[in-house]
Design an enzyme around this catalytic site. Sequence first.
Site, short mmCIF file in Angstrom:
data_model
loop_
_atom_site.label_atom_id
_atom_site.label_comp_id
_atom_site.label_asym_id
_atom_site.label_seq_id
_atom_site.Cartn_x
_atom_site.Cartn_y
_atom_site.Cartn_z
N SER A 102 -10.02 -1.08 6.89
CA SER A 102 -9.41 -0.80 5.58
C SER A 102 -8.72 -1.97 4.90
O SER A 102 -8.32 -1.85 3.74
CB SER A 102 -8.41 0.36 5.71
OG SER A 102 -9.10 1.58 5.79
N LYS B 194 0.85 -1.19 0.00
CA LYS B 194 0.00 0.00 0.00
C LYS B 194 0.89 1.25 0.00
O LYS B 194 2.00 1.22 0.55
CB LYS B 194 -0.88 -0.05 1.26
CG LYS B 194 -1.96 1.02 1.34
CD LYS B 194 -2.83 0.79 2.60
CE LYS B 194 -3.94 1.82 2.73
NZ LYS B 194 -4.80 1.57 3.92
N SER C 109 -9.84 1.66 2.91
CA SER C 109 -8.94 2.46 2.12
C SER C 109 -7.89 1.71 1.31
O SER C 109 -7.33 2.26 0.36
CB SER C 109 -8.22 3.43 3.06
OG SER C 109 -7.35 2.74 3.92
#
Lengths: 93, 482
Positions: free
Chosen positions: B177, B78, B153
Amino acid sequence: MDINLDHIAKLAKLRLTEAEKELLGRQLPSIVEYVAKLQEVDTSGIDPKAYLTDATNVFRSDEPTTVQAERDAAVAAFPKSAGDALEVPGIFK
Amino acid sequence: MAELLTVKAIRDAVAAGTVTAEEVTKNCLARIDAEDPRIGAFLEVFHTRALEKARDIDVMKARGDELPRLAGVPVAIKDNMLLAGEKVSSGSKILQDYTSAYTATVVARLEAAGAIIIGRTNMDEFAMGSSSETSAFQKTHNPWDTTRIPGGSSGGSAAAVAAGFVAASLGSDTGGSIRQPASMCGVVGMKPTYGRVSRYGIIALASSLDQVGPFTHTVQDAMLIMEIIEGRDEHDATSVELEDKPVAELLEPSMQGLRVGVPKEYFIDGMDPEVRARVLEAIEVFKQNGAKIIDISLPLSPYALPTYYIIQPAEASSNLARYDGLRYGTRAPGALEDSYLTARSEGFGLEVKRRIMLGAFILSAGYYDAFYKKAVAVRNALRKEFDEAFKQVDVILSPTVPGTAWKLGEKFDDPIAMYLADVFTTPANIAGLPGISVPCGFANDLPVGLQLQAKPFNEMTMYTAAAAYQAVTDWHTKVPQA
């Protein structure tokens, strides 16, 4: 719920546009109203610990362990510098 | 397009010499180059670096060295995880030209284990969002239906696994997330117990809630990633020395005698009836395979989300104070105060401003006790409620999300509707529990996830149950058709 947007923006170091003020002026009170639901919960007798783990302080000796490459990269990432000196805007007028 | 590709299969094939790490990496890069323009999972692909690292593995293999545990396995990270010398932006314009000065512990451990870091994936700005749409750079499309969001997210990391680009990726989970996009993209996503994985080198959202974890297709693969990244790190004082370190190969999946708690508060009015039906079917699978289903009640659960929307913005507004234009990013002209205001007002997007404002309000004089202190007390009460429940059950089973992936743009202007997508995932962050989302079927052709939560540091029980479910179902083997 009355929220003084100008005061909060000052605390948050944000300069809001008129459109943002209009939008947040509508949205923040409804979010705050939603989270205020917590007042329904009886928390008398609860110890309000900020961290939930049972971890305790762990101490180590305070010895500098500079890694040159990381140090150089951190200086390079700084927006303005001259050699090893980091430049910041003046604090006084 | 995609065929099921597992960490274990790649690792074993490289170790056996039936394929080289370079071939694996080239295939992976080719898939991304060909298909990611349609998905938008990656912000940047580390072509050169990935191939170099892969060739290093092949040199080791040729020399006859013993290969590390994940040798030759491509893994995506990420965009809030540091890798020295590479850009990292946390999905924000304020960091768009920032280069990492050091490497996050989780990323360093993966590389030391021979994994190939393939690129950085799209995310909501500073991980604030449930759809990955608040990214300053691009939208990510759900591989099952590209008109829909991947969740968030960590939407880019979830989509990268679902689309078959990589067998595993890392995400971070502050309020869901990892688990929420895993559910929406039909993959496994796991949030470890708070303290299990180091947060050193992860761009912080809310420090008492953030944990890093894997996206994979199988529970066994999640374990293969976890055993490398987990454990005490001297750079993160909240990381814990682990007493139990599960080993993927030693796992014995079983539901026999497993006490599965089903909390009525996780089957709310207004949830998608198809999602409810899929989860009820999954409960039936547990029952048929020897688990004991126990109806439980967690009356404080509905308060987890409002608690989260106090603690998280409060911590975020403090953590994001460091983005002042002096240390990173773009220096704005003018005297000090003016320079701060310009850098922050131009660098942050609307959702980030909304949460910084909310956090600053909650922490401001006159409101701190009523909001922040109250939320901390409720947080402790929630944890206590879970502790009590786990005296009676081994795992808690629920839907991961009340619905499925919605259309891009659909909830973008309604923050509370967006926040409600995390209603079943925030409790684990608030209470510091481990949670995993496992695919359990489809609702209107979109993936549905089943969440299992366990006692803190009791990941082994969670893996045993989740792997047992995968052993008797095949939902995780389904892949989207292009």
